[in-house]
Design an enzyme around this catalytic site. Structure first.
Site, PDB file in Angstrom:
ATOM      1  N   ARG A 149     -25.583   0.482   7.064  1.00  0.00           N
ATOM      2  CA  ARG A 149     -25.407  -0.965   6.954  1.00  0.00           C
ATOM      3  C   ARG A 149     -26.047  -1.734   8.102  1.00  0.00           C
ATOM      4  NH1 ARG A 149     -20.898  -3.048   3.796  1.00  0.00           N
ATOM      5  NH2 ARG A 149     -21.598  -2.332   1.773  1.00  0.00           N
TER       6      ARG A 149
ATOM      7  N   LYS B 276       0.856  -1.195   0.000  1.00  0.00           N
ATOM      8  CA  LYS B 276       0.000   0.000   0.000  1.00  0.00           C
ATOM      9  C   LYS B 276       0.892   1.245   0.000  1.00  0.00           C
ATOM     10  CE  LYS B 276      -4.232   1.697   2.090  1.00  0.00           C
ATOM     11  NZ  LYS B 276      -5.473   1.351   2.752  1.00  0.00           N
TER      12      LYS B 276
ATOM     13  N   GLU C 254     -19.908  -3.551  10.087  1.00  0.00           N
ATOM     14  CA  GLU C 254     -20.748  -2.647  10.879  1.00  0.00           C
ATOM     15  C   GLU C 254     -21.882  -3.379  11.579  1.00  0.00           C
ATOM     16  OE1 GLU C 254     -19.668  -1.985   7.792  1.00  0.00           O
ATOM     17  OE2 GLU C 254     -18.458  -0.180   8.056  1.00  0.00           O
TER      18      GLU C 254
HETATM   19  C1  LIG Z   1     -19.109  -0.326   4.669  1.00  0.00           C
HETATM   20  C2  LIG Z   1     -17.852   0.476   4.750  1.00  0.00           C
HETATM   21  N1  LIG Z   1     -17.223   0.615   5.930  1.00  0.00           N
HETATM   22  C3  LIG Z   1     -16.091   1.327   6.013  1.00  0.00           C
HETATM   23  C4  LIG Z   1     -15.559   1.919   4.919  1.00  0.00           C
HETATM   24  C5  LIG Z   1     -14.324   2.771   5.031  1.00  0.00           C
HETATM   25  N2  LIG Z   1     -13.210   2.194   4.297  1.00  0.00           N
HETATM   26  C6  LIG Z   1     -12.904   2.586   3.059  1.00  0.00           C
HETATM   27  S1  LIG Z   1     -11.597   1.830   2.411  1.00  0.00           S
HETATM   28  C7  LIG Z   1     -11.397   0.917   3.801  1.00  0.00           C
HETATM   29  C8  LIG Z   1     -10.279  -0.067   3.879  1.00  0.00           C
HETATM   30  C9  LIG Z   1     -10.292  -0.982   2.724  1.00  0.00           C
HETATM   31  O1  LIG Z   1      -9.214  -1.841   2.795  1.00  0.00           O
HETATM   32  P1  LIG Z   1      -8.891  -2.749   1.549  1.00  0.00           P
HETATM   33  O2  LIG Z   1     -10.143  -3.261   0.975  1.00  0.00           O
HETATM   34  O3  LIG Z   1      -7.886  -3.747   1.963  1.00  0.00           O
HETATM   35  O4  LIG Z   1      -8.297  -1.738   0.490  1.00  0.00           O
HETATM   36  P2  LIG Z   1      -6.875  -1.010   0.504  1.00  0.00           P
HETATM   37  O5  LIG Z   1      -7.156   0.406   0.876  1.00  0.00           O
HETATM   38  O6  LIG Z   1      -5.986  -1.695   1.452  1.00  0.00           O
HETATM   39  O7  LIG Z   1      -6.403  -1.117  -0.894  1.00  0.00           O
HETATM   40  C10 LIG Z   1     -12.359   1.230   4.760  1.00  0.00           C
HETATM   41  C11 LIG Z   1     -12.453   0.662   6.106  1.00  0.00           C
HETATM   42  C12 LIG Z   1     -16.250   1.767   3.703  1.00  0.00           C
HETATM   43  N3  LIG Z   1     -15.853   2.360   2.588  1.00  0.00           N
HETATM   44  N4  LIG Z   1     -17.368   1.033   3.650  1.00  0.00           N
END
Ligand SMILES: Cc1ncc(C[n+]2csc(CCOP(=O)(O)OP(=O)(O)O)c2C)c(N)n1
Ligand SMILES: CC(=O)[C@@H](O)[C@H](O)COP(=O)(O)O
Ligand SMILES: [Mg+2]
Length: 633
Positions: free
Chosen positions: A391, A280, A363
C-alpha cells in the site's frame, strides 16, 4: 443444522419466519465456532455479523443486487447462506473454500477482498457501472469501523458525496479494529453511538417495537421522530456534511430492527450510510471477552478457548528485542498501522505508550509519518506485514529512501501466509524493494540473526528493511556472525552451492543431511541482500568459481527476487551459465492452504529442491559413465 441444511438458495433466507431466522443465527454461530476451532480463522468478526448477514440476505436479491464485504474476513455467515454450507468444513484449507470473498469460488462473491478499505471504491464503481449500462440492482458495501480509518475509504466517501450515486454503505461499528479502534474518526463514531438521547431512545423503541402487535408502524414513526431531532441534537454528522444520508445507529443484533431499517435504507435513493452497532465476538464467551485474540484465531479447544499450540516465532523475538533496545535508547519509537498484536508491538506499547503510535489502518500515512519523526532525530521502527507495505510503495520511495531517512521497516509475514492465501502471502517485497536506492535490506535466518540485525540497524542511520516470515523458527544455534556482508556458510560441499535467504536455509540444510548430500552441496545463507559490498561480491565470485552449479532458494517471487539479482551479478562476471535453478514463488497467485501443500505445488518443498540437485548429480554420473565407455572403445 436443521435450517442451514435445507437452504438451497440464498433467496430461501427471506422465506423464513423470524423465529426460524433466530434459530438459523444459532446454527450459523455453532458451525463457525466448530470449523474455526479446527481450521483457525477470523472468529470474532464473523460472530459479530450473523444477524446483519441474515437481515441483508432477507432484503437483497443476489440475482441482481451486488454486495461487497470490506476486508472480507467477516464473510463466513454469507458463505454459509450462499450455497457453501456443505463445503464449510474445508474453510481455509488447501483446495478448500477461501476465508475471504473470491470471485472464482462463487457467483455470489462479487468482489474479492482481503486488504482493508477497498469496498466503497469498488461498490461505487459497480454502482456507476450499473447506471451507465442500465442494469438493475442495488449495490451495498459493508465496512467495519476499523476499515473506515483507511485513506481509501475516505477518498471513496469524498467521491460518493460528489457523484450522489445510489449506494448503500453499511457501517459495522464494534469499536474494534483488530485491537481497539483508534483515531479521531473512531471518536466521532462513538459520539454518534453513545449520545444519551440515542441510547435511551433506542432501547425504548426497540423494546416497544418487539412487544407491540403493530411494531413495524410504531418503529417507522419512532425512527422518523428520531431523525427529525438528529440535527438539532448532535449537529450535522460527518456523513451528512459530505452529502451522504445517515441512518442509525441501530442495534446490529436485533434482527427485526435490522431488516426493517435495511429495507428502509435501501429504498432511499442516493448515497447513504446505515450505522449498525455490533459486539465483536458475539455469541461465544471467550471471543466476546477477548475479541483481539480470536480476531485471527489459531486452532483452539471450544470448551476452554485454549489454543492448540504456539511456536516461537520471529514476531515474538522482535517483540522482546525491540523493547530491550528501546530501554537503552530513548529515541527509538514504534509505529503500527492497526496491528500492534500481529506485528509484536503490544509489549512496546505498554512499556512506552508515549513512544508508540497506532495510526489506524493507514499504511501510507504510517510510512510518511515515520519519515517525519526521523527528521527530528528519532529512530522510527515501522512494524508492518509485507503484503500491507504494498500500500505504501510510493511513500517508501519518495518520503524515506529518496531522502535517505533512517526509518527501519520490520516486515513480518514476508513469505507464505498459509490459510490466509493470495491476499496475504508476502510474495513480492524483495522484488519491489531491491530496485530502490539507499535501502539496506536484511534477511534473518533465525532469532539470533534477527536480534543482531535489529541492533545493527538502529545505529546504521539509513533506511532499513528487515524481512521475515510467519511460522516457527528452525535453527537451534546459539551465536552467529554480525558481519552481514559475508554470506554464512551452513555447509561446505564440492559441487553445487545453494544460495538462500531466510529460514528456508535451515530446511535446505536439513534436507542435505537427511539425504547424505553434505559432501556434494554447499549452503550459503545471505544476510544483507542490498547493497552488496565489495566483500559480498568477492565472496560471491569465489562461490561461483569453486562450484560447478548454483541454485538459489528464497521465499519471494523468482521474478526480480534474490536469485535473479544473483544471476544479474553473475552475468557481469561472465558466469551466468553456472546457474542451475532459481527457486522461489511462481508467476501466478498462490492459493490458500497449509504452507507444506503450497510449497509442494510451487516446487519449493524439500523434495523438489532435492530433485533439482539430483538431476544435475545424476547427469554428471551418466556423462562420466559415457566418457569411460568412450575411452574404453
Ligand atoms: C490494508 C490492510 N491493513 C491491515 C489489515 C489487517 N486487518 C484485517 S482486519 C483489520 C481490522 C478491521 O477492523 P474492522 O474493519 O472494524 O472489522 P472488524 O474486525 O472489527 O469487524 C485489520 C487491521 C488489512 N486487512 N488490510
Ligand atoms: C484479515 C487480516 O488481514 C488479518 O486479520 C490477518 O488475517 C491476520 O493475520 P495473522 O493471523 O497472520 O496475524
Ligand atoms: Mg470493527
Amino acid at each position: 443444522m436443521e435450517i442451514l441444511n435445507n437452504l438451497k438458495d440464498p433467496k430461501d433466507v427471506s422465506k423464513l419466519s423470524i423465529d426460524e431466522k433466530l434459530k438459523l443465527a444459532k446454527e450459523i454461530r455453532k458451525t463457525i465456532i466448530k470449523t474455526v476451532s479446527k481450521n483457525g480463522g477470523h472468529l470474532s468478526s464473523n460472530l459479530g455479523v450473523v444477524e446483519l448477514t441474515i437481515a441483508l440476505l432477507s432484503k437483497l436479491d443476489l440475482s441482481k443486487d451486488f454486495v461487497i464485504f470490506d476486508v472480507g474476513h467477516q464473510i463466513y455467515p454469507y458463505k454459509l447462506l450462499t450455497n457453501r454450507f456443505d463445503k464449510f468444513a474445508t474453510l481455509r484449507q488447501y483446495n478448500g473454500i477461501s476465508g475471504f470473498p473470491k470471485r472464482e469460488e462463487s457467483p455470489y462473491d462479487f468482489f474479492g477482498t482481503g486488504h482493508a478499505g477497498t469496498s466503497i471504491s469498488a461498490a461505487l464503481g459497480a454502482c456507476i457501472g450499473k447506471e451507465l449500462l442500465n442494469k438493475e440492482g442495488k449495490v451495498v458495501a459493508i465496512i467495519g469501523d476499523g476499515a473506515m480509518t483507511c485513506g481509501m475509504a475516505l477518498e471513496a466517501f469524498n467521491y460518493l458525496g460528489h457523484t450522489k450515486s445510489d449506494l448503500t454503505v453499511i457501517l459495522n461499528h464494534n469499536e474494534m479494529s483488530i485491537s481497539p479502534n483508534v483515531g479521531a474518526l473512531a471518536r466521532t463514531l462513538l459520539e454518534l453511538r453513545t449520545h444519551p438521547f440515542y441510547k435511551n431512545f433506542k432501547s425504548t423503541i426497540e423494546t416497544l417495537s418487539n412487544r407491540l402487535p403493530n411494531g413495524k408502524t410504531f418503529l417507522d414513526f419512532a425512527l422518523r421522530f428520531r431523525d427529525a431531532f438528529k440535527e438539532v441534537l448532535i449537529g450535522k454528522c460527518f456523513f451528512e456534511e459530505l452529502g451522504i444520508n445517515y441512518y442509525g445507529p441501530i442495534d446490529g443484533h436485533n434482527l427485526k430492527l435490522l431488516e426493517y431499517t435495511i429495507e428502509r435504507t435501501l429504498n432511499h435513493p442516493g448515497p447513504k450510510v446505515l450505522h449498525v452497532v455490533t459486539k465483536k465476538g458475539y455469541g461465544y464467551k471467550m471471543s466476546e471477552e477477548n475479541p483481539t485474540f480470536y480476531h485471527s484465531a489459531p486452532k483452539f479447544e471450544i470448551s476452554t478457548g485454549k489454543p492448540i499450540h504456539k511456536d516461537i516465532s520471529f514476531t515474538k523475538i522482535f517483540s522482546e528485542e525491540i523493547v530491550e533496545i528501546a530501554r537503552n535508547d530513548k529515541n527509538v519509537v514504534a509505529i503500527t498501522a492497526a496491528m500492534p498484536d500481529g506485528t509484536g508491538l503490544t509489549k512496546f506499547a505498554k512499556e512506552f505508550p508515549d513512544r508508540f503510535f497506532d495510526v489506524g489502518i493507514a499504511e501510507q500515512h504510517a510510512v510518511t509519518f515515520a519519515a517525519g519523526l526521523s527528521t527530528q532525530g528519532l529512530k522510527p521502527v515501522v512494524a508492518i506485514y509485507s503484503t500491507f507495505l504494498q500500500r505504501a510503495y510510493d511513500q517508501v520511495i519518495h518520503d524515506v529512501a529518496l531522502q535517505n531517512l533512517p526509518v527501519i521497516f520490520v516486515l513480518d509475514r514476508s513469505g507464505l501466509c498459509g490459510p490466509d492465501g493470495p491476499t496475504h502471502h508476502g510474495a513480492f517485497d524483495v522484488s519491489f524493494l531491491m530496485p530502490i536506492p539507499n535501502l539496506h535490506i536484511f534477511v534473518p535466518s533465525d532469532e539470533i540473526d534477527l536480534k543482531n540485525m535489529l541492533r545493527h540497524s538502529i545505529n546504521l542511520n539509513k533506511p532499513v528493511i528487515i524481512r521475515y516470515p510467519k511460522g516457527k523458527i528452525l535453527s537451534k544455534r546459539s551465536n552467529a556472525s554480525t558481519d552481514f556482508d559475508e554470506p554464512e556458510l551452513l555447509n561446505k560441499g564440492s559441487k553445487i552451492a545453494i544460495l538462500s535467504i531466510g529460514p528456508i536455509s535451515w530446511r535446505c540444510l536439513d534436507m542435505l543431511e537427511k539425504n547424505n548430500l553434505t559432501k556434494e552441496v554447499s549452503i550459503f545463507a545471505f544476510k544483507k541482500i542490498k547493497p552488496w559490498s565489495e566483500k559480498t561480491e568477492k565472496i560471491f565470485r569465489e562461490i561461483l568459481e569453486t562450484h560447478q552449479k548454483i541454485i538459489t532458494v528464497e521465499e519471494n517471487s523468482t521474478i526480480g527476487g534474490f536469485g535473479s539479482y544473483c544471476l544479474f551479478i553473475a552475468s557481469k562476471f561472465g558466469l551466468a551459465d553456472k546457474f542451475l535453478d532459481i527457486l522461489g514463488f511462481p508467476d501466478y497467485f498462490m492459493p490458500h492452504g497449509d504452507n507444506e501443500s503450497i510449497l509442494k505445488q510451487i516446487g519449493l518443498d524439500e523434495e523438489s529442491i532435492l530433485k533439482s540437485i539430483n538431476n544435475f548429480l545424476n547427469l554428471q554420473i551418466t556423462s562420466k559413465k559415457l566418457e569411460n565407455i568412450a575411452k574404453k572403445s
